[in-house]
Write a protein that holds these residues in place. Structure first.
Motif, PDB file in Angstrom:
ATOM      1  N   CYS A  51       0.839  -1.205   0.000  1.00 22.62           N
ATOM      2  CA  CYS A  51       0.000   0.000   0.000  1.00 22.62           C
ATOM      3  C   CYS A  51       0.870   1.249   0.000  1.00 22.62           C
ATOM      4  O   CYS A  51       0.625   2.204  -0.751  1.00 22.62           O
ATOM      5  N   PHE A  52       1.904   1.233   0.828  1.00 12.21           N
ATOM      6  CA  PHE A  52       2.823   2.376   0.883  1.00 12.21           C
ATOM      7  C   PHE A  52       3.455   2.627  -0.478  1.00 12.21           C
ATOM      8  O   PHE A  52       3.520   3.760  -0.959  1.00 12.21           O
ATOM      9  N   LYS A  53       3.929   1.564  -1.109  1.00 17.13           N
ATOM     10  CA  LYS A  53       4.571   1.705  -2.416  1.00 17.13           C
ATOM     11  C   LYS A  53       3.616   2.295  -3.436  1.00 17.13           C
ATOM     12  O   LYS A  53       3.992   3.142  -4.244  1.00 17.13           O
ATOM     13  N   LYS A  54       2.362   1.831  -3.404  1.00  8.03           N
ATOM     14  CA  LYS A  54       1.397   2.290  -4.401  1.00  8.03           C
ATOM     15  C   LYS A  54       1.083   3.767  -4.216  1.00  8.03           C
ATOM     16  O   LYS A  54       1.026   4.532  -5.196  1.00  8.03           O
ATOM     17  N   VAL A  55       0.890   4.200  -2.983  1.00  9.48           N
ATOM     18  CA  VAL A  55       0.589   5.613  -2.731  1.00  9.48           C
ATOM     19  C   VAL A  55       1.808   6.476  -3.056  1.00  9.48           C
ATOM     20  O   VAL A  55       1.689   7.538  -3.678  1.00  9.48           O
ATOM     21  N   ALA A  56       2.986   6.026  -2.627  1.00 13.67           N
ATOM     22  CA  ALA A  56       4.197   6.795  -2.918  1.00 13.67           C
ATOM     23  C   ALA A  56       4.443   6.882  -4.418  1.00 13.67           C
ATOM     24  O   ALA A  56       4.834   7.928  -4.943  1.00 13.67           O
ATOM     25  N   GLU A  57       4.177   5.798  -5.112  1.00 12.59           N
ATOM     26  CA  GLU A  57       4.406   5.771  -6.569  1.00 12.59           C
ATOM     27  C   GLU A  57       3.526   6.793  -7.271  1.00 12.59           C
ATOM     28  O   GLU A  57       3.997   7.544  -8.132  1.00 12.59           O
TER      29      GLU A  57
END
Length: 878
Positions: A774-780
């Protein structure tokens, strides 16, 4: 004389062995250059350097051009070697050295010690240098270069191919700089074998095209490292006198791997066709590897970063030698090589390349850095390959050489190097683990440059301009002038002259359907606010003050924004907000209840938002921190509201002031986008943008919009990207109290993303609460929103979809999910570069102005915010 044919060997075998030994001796011997010039400029007689090389005076050299001066350095620092740095030749006009040379490649090394010479100030030494047809330095300052690198002296190295004849080095003082001059301490011209040519065999990283480094190519060596070993002096090289640095200053993060060294008596066997002057044996006898623990190795990248110029291609030469005695076969150690976030080699296997261990091999890669900021970091990273299922999840590297390649016009000149970063501020930890996907952008290995310093400079400069402008305006205006722009809307042609009330009060009522916006009398507004009792004050914005109001015996609560006639924002924003919100209805847009316009009063009435602004729940607040799901849900709601503005209304509406103080939260924490005073109707179908004066809030302002004054819906996307990083980090968009590279959240977040340490700036309240996916997706998606050009940003619909998908990832993981801290991505207990007691720009009285509107951060802490709407945290809101 020794008999070369021992009696116990057959003659033909002895001859063969002799031939082999001679060939090996030729290959192993140091290179003997055909051209070798060492000029100690400005000196008299012959001197020797620390490596025992003889330097001659340039007095008898072939010189042409204007007059020159030979001068001793005014001061000689103890760290500076005597030769060739004690003396210099000074030129105040164009001057040329000419060298008779044979054909072939030459190293050109220029030696600089920036000191005062001949009563000339070191800072004024700004000049250009050409080597034959190539421009190698332009508007170059040795003083600033040494200062930024924290060097007392340094040299620049170039490799150029020449025809037999004359090689000219021309020094030209910068014509646009007063009192400029050129100087040089030492010049070295040295023939070298053509060991860096590629003959079209090197491939461009990320592309399937080859790159030819041939006779028409000039190179500048920018880095040469003995990885995992000590520095090697020029005399320790193989006759080419190349200095090799250690790699420790360039290794990234706390996971520096382990040093690997062989028994110094071990013989490194150079393969057939590879002479040992490619790199000295000591480069191959040491290395850096990842470590003995596979689980740890899979959780990070062994990374180096290098400050380089943009707008150039770079030859990256990597030197390998498998010196671990346990690794002797193919597929025992296989790893991936990434250069600038692109896969350069998916399956590096040193033994497979060299055919056995203890045999050196090198690989060349070409990477292009497009023009952006003048400089950025070129990243090199290694990660174990898991697809090949090797015996060891590990990686190894022995040496690195990086060369800048000239552009098509023969230019090699770049910008000044970035100052050495303050290591007390930047304390990087391990980079994020790579994605499990097959994309060429493997993992989170990032390349890029800090622009926070620019933000700080712009903020201060604009603040000065605004302050000067306001003071000047106050001196020239009288009381009547100050209210001359505050006129009833009826005078702008919006009233219905058949309506008596409209003529008397300038009411806007006839143009607004009565079922969409109620017309309040001023008396009703006074009653609702207890005559604007300061106890009801919610906050202050660029338009005026905001009060909490009550009608219907207290059953209905309102947020009442009363325009200030002396404020920067006035009738245009009042009219814009009234026109837009009276026609728009959406769950995630703030609801306009009504308005009041009587006797120069301009008042807007909204639904009351019980939980105030999003900003009040992120930082500098007594409110309970929002959970991660709350934050994500709020961003999804705000994205839905903006997506509706961009696509759901009759015409595209660009908000133009998206920020956390313009996202309001109702009693159920449902997000509502507010404050449409700066909004613009988007372009017609046959246009791509709206040309308009730049307005918005600094820290959120689209850089492309600022540069070109061309507004698109992608400007909202950029601002929303800043909002996403605010909810991730729990810090303001601007904070001038931090180190200058961290002032701008957008710049700092992109920098951390490039460095692979984005997890380190995560809000401490979120640690252990966010799943890694989830973190990766939002940061991306946040990073994509902050793309410098709008065409490269996603639409708001794409942002919305990604956030909804991220929410699904978070929810599907369940309560027992693996969080960031347990996903082989350790997070420090305290954020690097972030103070728990974060303060904002307004705490220092800082505000800025673009397009006549304030662009300061909205977070003034002079008030105790409650349920505030719009940008109400600073009297000069925009």
């Amino acid at each position: 004389m020794t008999n070369p044919n021992p009696p116990h060997l057959p003659k033909h075998l002895s001859c063969f062995l002799l031939f082999v030994s001679v060939i090996h001796a030729v290959l192993a011997a140091n290179y003997d250059p055909s051209d070798k010039f060492l000029l100690n400029c400005g000196a008299n007689g012959e001197t020797s350097d620390d490596d025992g090389r003889k330097w001659t005076s340039d007095v008898r050299s072939k010189l042409s051009g204007g007059s020159s001066i030979a001068s001793d350095a005014a001061t000689q620092k103890p760290s500076v070697p005597t030769t060739p740095y004690t003396t210099a030749r000074i030129f105040e006009s164009e001057f040329t050295y000419s060298f008779p040379v044979s054909s072939g490649r030459k190293f050109i090394r220029l030696y600089f010690y920036p000191a005062d010479y001949a009563n000339l100030v070191a800072r004024n030494g700004i000049f250009s240098v050409t080597v034959g047809p190539y421009t190698v330095l332009k508007n170059f300052s040795a003083f600033e270069t040494a200062n930024n690198l924290n060097y007392d002296f340094f040299h620049k190295e170039y490799s150029v191919s020449t025809e037999s004849g004359t090689l000219n080095l021309t020094f030209t003082p910068a014509p646009n700089h007063p009192n400029s001059y050129a100087f040089i301490n030492g010049i070295e011209v040295l023939s070298h074998p053509d060991i860096y040519s590629s003959k079209g065999t090197s491939m461009m990283v990320g592309l399937s095209t080859s790159f030819d480094i041939g006779n028409a190519t000039a190179l500048e060596n920018v880095y040469r490292l003995n990885v995992g070993g000590q520095a090697i002096t020029p005399s320790g090289d193989t006759g080419l006198f190349r200095p090799w640095e250690g790699d420790s200053p360039y290794i990234y993060g706390s996971d520096i791997g382990v040093f690997v060294a062989t028994d110094q008596n071990l013989t490194i066997s150079y393969p057939s066709g590879m002479p040992d002057y490619v790199a000295p044996v000591n480069v191959y006898k040491t290395a850096r590897a990842m470590g003995p623990t596979p689980q740890v190795n899979l959780g990070f990248n062994l990374s180096w970063y290098f400050d380089v110029d943009t707008g150039f291609s770079y030859l990256v030469r990597l030197h390998f030698c498998e010196i671990d005695p346990n690794i002797t076969k193919n597929n025992q150690r296989v790893f991936e090589i990434f250069i600038n976030n692109q896969t350069a080699q998916p399956d590096a296997d040193v033994v497979a390349w060299a055919l056995k261990n203890e045999v050196p091999v090198y690989k060349d890669y070409i990477v292009f850095l497009p023009v952006g900021s003048p400089r950025q970091d070129l990243w090199l990273a290694l990660h174990p390959n898991t697809e090949q299922k090797p015996n060891y999840y590990n990686a190894i590297l022995n040496g690195v050489e990086i060369f800048k390649v000239n552009t098509s016009d023969g230019n090699l000149a770049g910008s000044l190097p970035n100052p050495i970063p303050n290591q007390s501020v930047i304390d990087p930890s391990r980079v994020l683990p790579r994605s499990s996907g097959k994309s060429s952008n493997k993992g989170w290995i990032i390349g890029g440059s800090i622009g926070g310093v620019l933000a700080g400079i712009v903020v201060i400069g604009l603040f000065v301009c605004l302050l000067s402008r306001k003071r000047k305006g106050r001196k020239t205006q009288n009381s009547s002038d100050r209210t001359s722009n505050w006129l009833p809307l009826s005078l702008y042609g919006n009233s219905d002259t058949s309506d008596t009330t409209a003529k008397t009060h300038g009411s806007y009522a006839p143009s607004i359907p009565s079922n969409l916006a109620r017309h309040f009398t001023f008396a009703e507004i006074q009653a609702a606010t207890d005559n604007f009792d300061e106890a009801r004050l919610l906050g202050v914005g660029g338009f005026g003050k905001v009060y909490k109001g009550e009608i219907n015996g207290g059953a209905t609560k309102l947020a009442i924004k009363r325009g200030n006639p002396l404020a920067d924002q006035g009738v245009n924003e009042f009219r814009t907000e009234l026109e837009l919100l009276s026609k728009l209805r959406h769950r995630h847009l703030v609801s306009l209840i009504g308005y009041c316009e009587e006797n120069t009063e301009m008042i807007l009435v909204y639904d009351y938002m019980a939980h105030g602004t999003l900003r009040e729940h992120l930082y500098k607040t007594q409110n309970q921190p929002l959970t991660w799901k709350q934050r994500l849900d709020i961003c999804i709601g705000a994205a839905r509201g903006l997506h509706y503005l961009h696509t759901g209304a009759k015409h595209t509406i660009i908000h133009r002031d998206v920020k956390t103080t313009n996202i309001l939260l109702d009693e159920n924490f449902v997000a509502k986008v507010s404050d449409f005073g700066l909004s613009k109707t988007g372009p017609a179908m046959d246009h791509t943008h709206v040309s308009t004066v730049v307005k918005g809030s600094f820290g959120y302002l689209d850089p492309e919009y600022y540069r070109r004054q061309k507004l698109t819906e992608k400007s909202d996307v950029y601002s929303f990207g800043v909002v996403l990083f605010e909810i991730l980090t729990g810090r303001p968009a601007l904070n001038p109290t931090l180190a200058k590279e961290q002032v701008s959240l957008a710049e700092w977040a992109l920098h951390c993303h490039k460095k692979g340490i984005l997890d380190e700036i995560l809000d401490p309240h979120l640690r252990g609460k966010v799943t890694s996916e989830c973190f990766k997706k939002v940061a991306e998606i946040a990073v994509k929103c902050l793309a410098d050009e709008g065409i490269h940003r996603p639409s708001m619909g794409d942002v919305l979809w990604t956030l909804e998908f991220a929410m699904q990832l978070q929810e599907s993981a369940g309560e027992g999910s693996v969080d960031l801290e347990n996903d082989e991505m350790p997070l420090s207990g305290k954020l690097k570069g972030f103070d728990d007691n974060v303060t904002d720009s307004t705490s220092t009285g800082l505000s800025t102005s673009i397009g006549g509107q304030s662009l300061g951060s909205e977070d003034s802490y002079g008030l105790t915010p409650s349920a505030v709407f719009s940008q109400i945290m600073n009297p000069n809101g925009r």
